[in-house]
Design a protein around this motif. Structure first.
Motif, PDB file in Angstrom:
ATOM      1  N   VAL A  55       0.842  -1.084   0.109  1.00 50.58           N
ATOM      2  CA  VAL A  55       0.044   0.094   0.101  1.00 50.58           C
ATOM      3  C   VAL A  55       0.943   1.222   0.046  1.00 50.58           C
ATOM      4  CG1 VAL A  55      -1.592   1.185   1.191  1.00 50.58           C
ATOM      5  CG2 VAL A  55      -2.079  -1.169   1.186  1.00 50.58           C
ATOM      6  N   VAL A  56       2.027   1.170   1.022  1.00 49.58           N
ATOM      7  CA  VAL A  56       2.748   2.591   1.025  1.00 49.58           C
ATOM      8  C   VAL A  56       3.527   2.634  -0.411  1.00 49.58           C
ATOM      9  CG1 VAL A  56       4.866   1.818   1.769  1.00 49.58           C
ATOM     10  CG2 VAL A  56       4.166   3.830   2.424  1.00 49.58           C
ATOM     11  N   SER A  57       4.037   1.476  -1.016  1.00 48.64           N
ATOM     12  CA  SER A  57       4.562   1.461  -2.404  1.00 48.64           C
ATOM     13  C   SER A  57       3.748   2.182  -3.639  1.00 48.64           C
ATOM     14  CB  SER A  57       5.119   0.285  -2.721  1.00 48.64           C
ATOM     15  OG  SER A  57       6.143  -0.232  -1.936  1.00 48.64           O
ATOM     16  N   GLY A  58       2.644   1.719  -3.346  1.00 48.07           N
ATOM     17  CA  GLY A  58       1.489   2.376  -4.556  1.00 48.07           C
ATOM     18  C   GLY A  58       1.292   3.796  -3.932  1.00 48.07           C
ATOM     19  N   GLY A  59       1.273   4.052  -2.969  1.00 50.97           N
ATOM     20  CA  GLY A  59       1.068   5.589  -2.630  1.00 50.97           C
ATOM     21  C   GLY A  59       2.335   6.346  -3.089  1.00 50.97           C
ATOM     22  N   PHE A  60       3.529   5.757  -2.999  1.00 52.71           N
ATOM     23  CA  PHE A  60       4.459   6.609  -3.704  1.00 52.71           C
ATOM     24  C   PHE A  60       4.451   6.744  -5.086  1.00 52.71           C
ATOM     25  CE2 PHE A  60       6.794   6.352   0.361  1.00 52.71           C
ATOM     26  CZ  PHE A  60       7.468   7.678   0.485  1.00 52.71           C
ATOM     27  N   VAL A  61       4.029   6.097  -5.847  1.00 49.30           N
ATOM     28  CA  VAL A  61       3.722   6.073  -7.124  1.00 49.30           C
ATOM     29  C   VAL A  61       2.716   7.089  -7.350  1.00 49.30           C
ATOM     30  CG1 VAL A  61       2.967   4.903  -9.557  1.00 49.30           C
ATOM     31  CG2 VAL A  61       4.494   3.461  -7.641  1.00 49.30           C
ATOM     32  N   THR A  62       1.809   6.813  -6.623  1.00 48.00           N
ATOM     33  CA  THR A  62       0.736   8.224  -6.918  1.00 48.00           C
ATOM     34  C   THR A  62       1.304   9.597  -6.498  1.00 48.00           C
ATOM     35  OG1 THR A  62      -0.964   6.751  -6.100  1.00 48.00           O
ATOM     36  CG2 THR A  62      -1.598   8.660  -5.985  1.00 48.00           C
ATOM     37  N   TRP A  63       2.196   9.553  -5.278  1.00 50.74           N
ATOM     38  CA  TRP A  63       2.729  10.857  -4.841  1.00 50.74           C
ATOM     39  C   TRP A  63       3.606  11.583  -6.215  1.00 50.74           C
ATOM     40  CZ3 TRP A  63       8.171  10.686  -4.500  1.00 50.74           C
ATOM     41  CH2 TRP A  63       8.690  12.050  -4.251  1.00 50.74           C
ATOM     42  N   TRP A  64       4.526  10.668  -6.936  1.00 51.43           N
ATOM     43  CA  TRP A  64       5.332  10.773  -7.729  1.00 51.43           C
ATOM     44  C   TRP A  64       4.431  11.152  -8.923  1.00 51.43           C
ATOM     45  CZ3 TRP A  64       9.993  12.401  -8.749  1.00 51.43           C
ATOM     46  CH2 TRP A  64      10.474  12.204 -10.088  1.00 51.43           C
ATOM     47  N   GLN A  65       3.583  10.823  -9.435  1.00 51.35           N
ATOM     48  CA  GLN A  65       2.780  11.195 -10.480  1.00 51.35           C
ATOM     49  C   GLN A  65       1.784  12.458 -10.385  1.00 51.35           C
ATOM     50  OE1 GLN A  65       0.892   7.416 -11.567  1.00 51.35           O
ATOM     51  NE2 GLN A  65       2.478   6.630 -12.642  1.00 51.35           N
ATOM     52  N   SER A  66       1.678  12.601  -9.189  1.00 52.42           N
ATOM     53  CA  SER A  66       0.716  13.739  -8.997  1.00 52.42           C
ATOM     54  C   SER A  66       1.205  15.118  -9.214  1.00 52.42           C
ATOM     55  CB  SER A  66       0.382  13.766  -7.337  1.00 52.42           C
ATOM     56  OG  SER A  66       1.495  14.001  -6.618  1.00 52.42           O
ATOM     57  N   THR A  67       2.767  15.379  -9.195  1.00 52.96           N
ATOM     58  CA  THR A  67       3.514  16.527  -9.132  1.00 52.96           C
ATOM     59  C   THR A  67       4.498  16.531 -10.353  1.00 52.96           C
ATOM     60  OG1 THR A  67       4.817  16.006  -7.213  1.00 52.96           O
ATOM     61  CG2 THR A  67       2.819  17.398  -6.919  1.00 52.96           C
ATOM     62  N   SER A  68       4.823  15.347 -10.812  1.00 55.65           N
ATOM     63  CA  SER A  68       5.780  15.109 -11.640  1.00 55.65           C
ATOM     64  C   SER A  68       5.468  14.958 -13.069  1.00 55.65           C
ATOM     65  CB  SER A  68       6.850  14.044 -11.343  1.00 55.65           C
ATOM     66  OG  SER A  68       7.510  14.565 -10.001  1.00 55.65           O
ATOM     67  N   ARG A  69       4.311  15.274 -13.494  1.00 55.27           N
ATOM     68  CA  ARG A  69       3.882  15.253 -14.865  1.00 55.27           C
ATOM     69  C   ARG A  69       3.429  16.423 -15.461  1.00 55.27           C
ATOM     70  NH1 ARG A  69      -0.572  10.286 -15.235  1.00 55.27           N
ATOM     71  NH2 ARG A  69       0.757   8.498 -15.088  1.00 55.27           N
ATOM     72  N   ASP A  70       2.070  16.739 -15.307  1.00 54.97           N
ATOM     73  CA  ASP A  70       1.494  18.177 -16.044  1.00 54.97           C
ATOM     74  C   ASP A  70       2.260  19.290 -15.376  1.00 54.97           C
ATOM     75  OD1 ASP A  70       0.315  16.347 -17.387  1.00 54.97           O
ATOM     76  OD2 ASP A  70      -1.694  16.787 -17.016  1.00 54.97           O
ATOM     77  N   LEU A  71       2.811  19.343 -14.118  1.00 62.38           N
ATOM     78  CA  LEU A  71       3.303  20.590 -13.435  1.00 62.38           C
ATOM     79  C   LEU A  71       4.342  21.176 -13.955  1.00 62.38           C
ATOM     80  CD1 LEU A  71       2.188  20.402  -9.681  1.00 62.38           C
ATOM     81  CD2 LEU A  71       1.303  21.857 -11.532  1.00 62.38           C
ATOM     82  N   TYR A  72       5.326  20.540 -14.473  1.00 62.40           N
ATOM     83  CA  TYR A  72       6.788  20.851 -14.823  1.00 62.40           C
ATOM     84  C   TYR A  72       6.645  21.879 -15.998  1.00 62.40           C
ATOM     85  CZ  TYR A  72      10.290  18.110 -12.775  1.00 62.40           C
ATOM     86  OH  TYR A  72      11.326  17.569 -11.885  1.00 62.40           O
ATOM     87  N   PRO A  73       5.741  21.986 -17.141  1.00 62.04           N
ATOM     88  CA  PRO A  73       5.837  23.092 -17.869  1.00 62.04           C
ATOM     89  C   PRO A  73       4.946  23.967 -17.581  1.00 62.04           C
ATOM     90  CG  PRO A  73       5.420  20.789 -19.248  1.00 62.04           C
ATOM     91  CD  PRO A  73       5.252  20.585 -17.696  1.00 62.04           C
ATOM     92  N   PRO A  74       3.958  24.090 -16.860  1.00 62.71           N
ATOM     93  CA  PRO A  74       3.050  25.448 -16.755  1.00 62.71           C
ATOM     94  C   PRO A  74       3.881  26.398 -15.560  1.00 62.71           C
ATOM     95  CG  PRO A  74       1.987  23.449 -15.546  1.00 62.71           C
ATOM     96  CD  PRO A  74       2.934  22.859 -16.530  1.00 62.71           C
ATOM     97  N   LEU A  75       4.356  25.674 -14.632  1.00 68.69           N
ATOM     98  CA  LEU A  75       5.136  26.121 -13.395  1.00 68.69           C
ATOM     99  C   LEU A  75       6.422  26.909 -14.159  1.00 68.69           C
ATOM    100  CD1 LEU A  75       4.814  24.259 -10.302  1.00 68.69           C
ATOM    101  CD2 LEU A  75       3.354  26.175 -10.859  1.00 68.69           C
ATOM    102  N   ALA A  76       7.008  26.524 -14.833  1.00 66.42           N
ATOM    103  CA  ALA A  76       8.175  26.965 -15.368  1.00 66.42           C
ATOM    104  C   ALA A  76       8.138  27.986 -16.310  1.00 66.42           C
ATOM    105  CB  ALA A  76       8.988  25.820 -16.202  1.00 66.42           C
ATOM    106  N   VAL A  77       6.831  28.091 -17.163  1.00 74.14           N
ATOM    107  CA  VAL A  77       6.644  29.191 -17.823  1.00 74.14           C
ATOM    108  C   VAL A  77       6.076  30.410 -17.092  1.00 74.14           C
ATOM    109  CG1 VAL A  77       6.214  27.877 -20.089  1.00 74.14           C
ATOM    110  CG2 VAL A  77       4.340  28.233 -18.844  1.00 74.14           C
ATOM    111  N   ALA A  78       5.229  29.829 -16.159  1.00 75.09           N
ATOM    112  CA  ALA A  78       4.626  31.039 -15.185  1.00 75.09           C
ATOM    113  C   ALA A  78       5.529  31.574 -14.526  1.00 75.09           C
ATOM    114  CB  ALA A  78       3.647  30.515 -14.147  1.00 75.09           C
ATOM    115  N   GLY A  79       6.804  31.210 -14.052  1.00 76.58           N
ATOM    116  CA  GLY A  79       7.896  31.864 -13.409  1.00 76.58           C
ATOM    117  C   GLY A  79       8.974  32.445 -14.470  1.00 76.58           C
ATOM    118  N   ASP A  80       8.674  32.456 -15.649  1.00 77.96           N
ATOM    119  CA  ASP A  80       9.556  32.993 -16.678  1.00 77.96           C
ATOM    120  C   ASP A  80      10.885  32.331 -16.591  1.00 77.96           C
ATOM    121  OD1 ASP A  80       7.763  34.695 -17.633  1.00 77.96           O
ATOM    122  OD2 ASP A  80       8.461  36.428 -16.286  1.00 77.96           O
TER     123      ASP A  80
END
Length: 523
Positions: A51-76
């Protein structure tokens, strides 16, 4: 993006509706969506680690997918005209509000981190509830693995709350003892950061009083013996304390003496999972570079504000007029990270669409993945650098500078990436505090490019360098607000919310600038 509707937290968190967005089904495989009662989740000790291992996969995917590009461009930090991942909307000049509506094509930018972090928290709470409330243990061949699993669950929950506190205006506080039949009230981001630090402190307590190792199947490819786990928690506590600041006032209020102590006892090597070639452990950093796994030569470019930092003779903004070009597009810089075969390479052509705003243009693209065998593009089998040793060193140097240990800060900077990779001259021994801080942020923007998600955006935010109208944090996703029967709202926009902190629901977009009569300002 394929939209997979998975209702989980209406069962486990009575007030949460999770709608996971995914290009594939790997999140589905780690979320237990058939759990009506937390007390029934884990009956046997052997269930704990899964259960905890599956939770870490969920944690990783929650912020390491779609967030990289928008935060980088919003922050110039990066610049891009493409509509993917909300990049065009969130990088518009002048800034427009976040389209916090279920109908927004890129609503996953908001939903993915919210739902994923709370999904990971749910997994952690299931494990901690089984151990702390139900007395479940995991003993194998006479070895009690329960303290190790408890530490892993607290780490998972702490990292998830930390990410929520970095990203969102507010959220929910939920642990293994929360009565989920009652309505939950929002708490501010400062409380989310406090929850994260409290959980990381529990990890440290368990690691100090027990000898164990979190196996490399929990965070892919990363073994964490007690001593290394303590260092990692110290570094993450420092990151959350520093980068959660929303402006210069909050930055000045940080307990920099504590940050200094934490980083001095922090990581001594780069931290990050091993990629699995795009199956579960991957990220979208490749959108921000020239990588065969991303957009290739069409990828996001180095924002002109960073180009200007490397070469002050370059303009801070690309001329926005029709047919505009740069007189001298190639940089003149002593930084060894710029040039053919290095971190940032020149491209004579610009592949963005001019009708979407020439202010997006730049001639430089990130190529470290191609030229540094230790650097991952997020979709290969290398280590994905999530918290680098240099990041920790720069936080330590900043803490020393802000507590007037100027000689210590100078020594840290001169021993780091500034000289080792940038080939730049040592800071002089008589450098003033502001010169030291300038050198620190230079390295944070250049050396840490495409490492920790949102790093450059968080750094700009905390020193008042975001463009006016840029969101200071994300709103609670509209889909969540609708489930809770809460009023819809959003943040940002040069007219509706120039500070980026005042909730409103005016989604009106201003026309993007086509000339240089409205050069952005910062707050």
């Amino acid at each position: 993006m394929k939209k997979n509707n998975i209702i989980k937290l209406q069962l486990v968190f009575a007030n949460f509706l999770l709608l996971f967005f995914s290009c594939s089904n790997e999140i589905d495989n780690v979320v237990n969506s058939n759990n009506p009662d937390r007390n029934q989740v884990i009956a046997n000790g052997s269930d704990l680690i899964g259960v905890v291992s599956g939770g870490f996969v969920t944690w990783w995917q929650s912020t390491s997918r779609d967030l990289y590009p928008p935060l980088a461009v919003a922050g110039d930090i990066a610049t891009c005209s493409w509509g993917n991942f909300g990049m065009r909307v969130l990088s518009a000049e002048p800034r427009n509000p976040i389209i916090n509506a279920a109908s927004w094509a890129d609503v996953s930018v908001l939903e993915q981190p919210w739902q994923g972090c709370y999904g990971a928290i749910s997994s952690a709470n299931d494990v901690l509830g089984a151990i702390n409330n139900n007395g479940v243990t995991w003993v194998v061949a006479g070895t009690d693995n329960t303290p190790m699993v408890s530490a892993a669950a607290y780490l998972l929950r702490g990292l998830s709350y930390g990410n929520l506190g970095l990203l969102f205006e507010k959220g929910f506080s939920v642990d293994e003892n929360t009565d989920l039949s009652q309505k939950l009230e929002f708490v501010p981001y400062q409380d989310l950061i406090a929850l994260a630090i409290a959980d990381l402190d529990k990890v440290i307590q368990l690691a100090n009083s027990n000898s164990f190792e979190i196996p490399n199947t929990v965070i892919n490819g990363v073994s964490l013996p007690s001593s290394e786990l303590i260092k990692l928690c110290n570094s993450y506590k420092a990151r959350f304390m520093v980068q959660s600041a929303r402006d210069m006032t909050e930055t000045n209020a940080v307990d920099w003496n504590q940050v200094k102590t934490l980083t001095e006892n922090g990581i001594t090597a780069d931290f990050g999972p091993t990629g699995d070639n795009g199956i579960s452990w991957w990220n979208n950093a490749n959108v921000l570079m020239d990588s065969p796994n991303g957009f290739g030569p069409f990828g996001a470019r180095l924002d002109m504000r960073i180009v200007h930092l490397l070469d002050p003779s370059q303009p801070e903004f690309f001329p926005a007029g029709s047919g505009s070009t740069l007189d001298n597009p190639q940089m003149t810089t002593n930084d060894a990270r710029v040039g053919p075969g290095r971190d940032f390479e020149f491209r004579s052509d610009i592949l963005f669409r001019s009708e979407r705003g020439r202010f997006h243009y730049s001639h430089y693209i990130h190529t470290r993945f191609q030229n540094d065998p230790t650097f991952s593009d997020g979709a290969d089998a290398k280590q994905i650098k999530t918290f680098t040793f240099e990041d920790n060193r720069l936080l330590m140097a900043e803490a020393k500078a802000r507590t007037n240990d100027l000689s210590g800060a100078i020594a840290d900077i001169n021993a780091g990436s500034r000289t080792a990779r940038g080939g730049l001259a040592d800071l002089p021994s008589d450098a003033m505090q502001q010169d030291i801080l300038d050198a620190i942020f230079y390295e944070r923007f250049i050396e840490l490019f495409n490492t920790a998600v949102g790093s450059g955006y968080f750094d700009r935010r905390r020193i008042n360098q975001l463009q006016v109208g840029t969101f200071r944090h994300l709103p609670v996703p509209a889909t969540e607000l609708e489930v809770l029967s809460e009023a819809l709202y959003t943040l940002g926009g040069t007219d509706a919310d120039p500070s980026g902190r005042v909730p409103h629901y005016n989604l009106a977009a201003k026309p993007e600038r086509t000339d240089d009569s409205f050069i952005p300002t910062f707050n």
